[in-house]
Design a protein around this motif. Structure first.
Motif: not given
Length: 195
Positions: A55-72
């Protein structure tokens, strides 16, 4: 005659599966220096089922935030918000999990943490003590009814560098019969409400 033997073998297999414990190993890693901050790893059935999520933090356009989830396998998913479910469904899920929690057997709980604030030794010691107090308070709040067989909690202050590293490992043993009975109780509770 053959059908009776096949039925007896299937019945024996089902009974064996019901009473064999399901062992789940959870591993959580936090590394402040790496780009992917959080790692969840789940291992069950002696390594037959393995799942891993980074899991890493994603900076989205427009000041939004989310999470990047990457599997194996390297697939990436973006999670921007969590949808809220109906209150009745959450209450049923809570009762289901509470039923499993009462019957779960936690065999190993290990927490290793390193904390360093490069600026001041006193601030590092206070922060390490605060982290240790929070960890022990969380263990006391969520302490299972059956107890924990092996528990090790270590929080080390690092006075020579600025860092935050966390590693948590928990091995939980459940029986399939408890999962089935919790689901059955949940289903009966829903049926009573419907009538």
């Amino acid at each position: 005659m053959v059908w009776i033997v096949v039925a007896a073998v299937l019945l024996a297999a089902v009974i064996t599966v019901l009473f064999v414990p399901l062992r789940v190993c959870l591993l959580v890693l936090v590394r402040a220096a790496s780009r992917e901050k959080l790692l969840f790893a789940v291992d069950a059935l002696g390594g037959v089922i393995k799942r891993e999520w980074r899991v890493s933090i994603a900076n989205l356009p427009g000041g939004g935030h989310g999470l990047w989830i990457k599997d194996r396998r390297g697939r990436r998913f973006l999670m921007t918000h969590i949808r809220k479910g109906k209150k009745g469904r959450r209450r049923d899920q809570r009762k289901f999990l509470k039923h499993l929690y009462r019957r779960a057997d936690i065999q190993v709980l290990e927490v290793d943490a390193e904390l360093g604030l490069f600026s001041d030794a006193a601030a590092t010691a206070l922060a390490a003590g605060l982290v240790q107090a929070v960890v022990f308070a969380a263990v006391a709040i969520f302490y299972p009814p059956k107890g924990i067989e092996e528990k090790r909690i270590v929080v080390l202050p690092r006075f020579n560098r600025a860092c935050f590293n966390f590693r948590g490992k928990c091995i939980i043993t459940l029986r399939l019969e408890h999962i089935i009975s919790a689901g059955w109780n949940n289903l009966l509770r829903k049926r009573k409400k419907a009538v």
